[in-house]
Design a protein around this motif. Sequence first.
Motif, PDB file in Angstrom:
ATOM      1  N   VAL A  48       0.846  -1.189   0.000  1.00 39.88           N
ATOM      2  CA  VAL A  48       0.000   0.000   0.000  1.00 39.88           C
ATOM      3  C   VAL A  48       0.882   1.240   0.000  1.00 39.88           C
ATOM      4  O   VAL A  48       1.795   1.361   0.816  1.00 39.88           O
ATOM      5  N   THR A  49       0.611   2.159  -0.913  1.00 44.45           N
ATOM      6  CA  THR A  49       1.225   3.484  -0.905  1.00 44.45           C
ATOM      7  C   THR A  49       0.175   4.447  -0.366  1.00 44.45           C
ATOM      8  O   THR A  49      -0.988   4.367  -0.751  1.00 44.45           O
ATOM      9  N   ASP A  62      -3.544   0.364  -3.175  1.00 41.82           N
ATOM     10  CA  ASP A  62      -3.200  -0.986  -2.756  1.00 41.82           C
ATOM     11  C   ASP A  62      -3.115  -1.847  -4.013  1.00 41.82           C
ATOM     12  O   ASP A  62      -4.047  -1.861  -4.811  1.00 41.82           O
ATOM     13  N   GLY A  63      -1.990  -2.535  -4.202  1.00 36.65           N
ATOM     14  CA  GLY A  63      -1.835  -3.365  -5.390  1.00 36.65           C
ATOM     15  C   GLY A  63      -0.804  -4.454  -5.192  1.00 36.65           C
ATOM     16  O   GLY A  63      -0.093  -4.489  -4.184  1.00 36.65           O
ATOM     17  N   TRP A  64      -0.735  -5.347  -6.154  1.00 36.14           N
ATOM     18  CA  TRP A  64       0.226  -6.446  -6.148  1.00 36.14           C
ATOM     19  C   TRP A  64       1.627  -5.864  -6.058  1.00 36.14           C
ATOM     20  O   TRP A  64       1.974  -4.959  -6.799  1.00 36.14           O
ATOM     21  N   SER A  71       1.778  -2.343  -7.683  1.00 39.88           N
ATOM     22  CA  SER A  71       1.640  -2.188  -9.135  1.00 39.88           C
ATOM     23  C   SER A  71       0.166  -1.963  -9.473  1.00 39.88           C
ATOM     24  O   SER A  71      -0.702  -2.055  -8.602  1.00 39.88           O
ATOM     25  N   LEU A  72      -0.111  -1.716 -10.726  1.00 39.34           N
ATOM     26  CA  LEU A  72      -1.493  -1.541 -11.166  1.00 39.34           C
ATOM     27  C   LEU A  72      -2.260  -2.859 -11.151  1.00 39.34           C
ATOM     28  O   LEU A  72      -3.493  -2.862 -11.132  1.00 39.34           O
ATOM     29  N   ILE A 163       2.795   8.646  -7.660  1.00 35.28           N
ATOM     30  CA  ILE A 163       4.262   8.675  -7.679  1.00 35.28           C
ATOM     31  C   ILE A 163       4.808   7.434  -6.979  1.00 35.28           C
ATOM     32  O   ILE A 163       5.848   6.908  -7.341  1.00 35.28           O
ATOM     33  N   GLY A 164       4.075   6.938  -5.982  1.00 35.06           N
ATOM     34  CA  GLY A 164       4.501   5.773  -5.216  1.00 35.06           C
ATOM     35  C   GLY A 164       3.906   4.466  -5.708  1.00 35.06           C
ATOM     36  O   GLY A 164       3.809   3.498  -4.965  1.00 35.06           O
ATOM     37  N   VAL A 165       3.477   4.430  -6.968  1.00 32.16           N
ATOM     38  CA  VAL A 165       2.898   3.224  -7.572  1.00 32.16           C
ATOM     39  C   VAL A 165       3.727   2.874  -8.801  1.00 32.16           C
ATOM     40  O   VAL A 165       4.133   3.757  -9.553  1.00 32.16           O
TER      41      VAL A 165
END
Length: 193
Positions: A48-49, A62-64, A71-72, A163-165
């Motif tokens: 999570v960013t 929240d992503g893989w 990530s997306l 920016i954090g993804v």
Amino acid sequence: MQQTYILDRWEDRSGHRLTWKFGYRGTVGEFGRIEVVYPARRHGDRHVTEVSGDTVPVTAFDGWAYGRKPSLHLGQLGVGTAGIRLKRNRWAQTRAGRALRMQVAGRAYRYLATSRRHRDRALVRDGVEIRTSRHGRGARKKATLTVLGPADATDLALAAVMIGVNTRNLTRGGAVRAFFGRSLDWLEIFHSP
């Protein structure tokens, strides 16, 4: 009207490496201090960013996990307490076609790559564009937010969280690299003792 803000990179490597945190922070004009943290939290294979600040709504993606960032892939976005639906066309051939689309507070947004490099992106809604760019190396790494139009706190929070993804998949070349990276990760799973 164009305004440019610079966020400085920071990191906290205290404790076990799974508790290390990274991000960007700085002052964004009338909106005050803003901070991007990744991974703010970990949930197994998901990171999570999170963005917080003086006036921006708390925003989380929240992503893989892909490196330290989400990530997306299987991404979820939250602004304040609202969950936001994300849409994108993974098979589109152009950067505009591959854009991440979302509806936040009744406004339609697109987040897209603005160059072949994975560091240049833009968040666009009717009348507002926020261009983001990351540059520099090591302790001198920075993120730049260039605001065109009358942006508000929600616009800035959305641009900052991205920016954090890891958004490599917004370009065709980045999607190919990400696919091969995930494929190699899967192969490791099957060959581990």
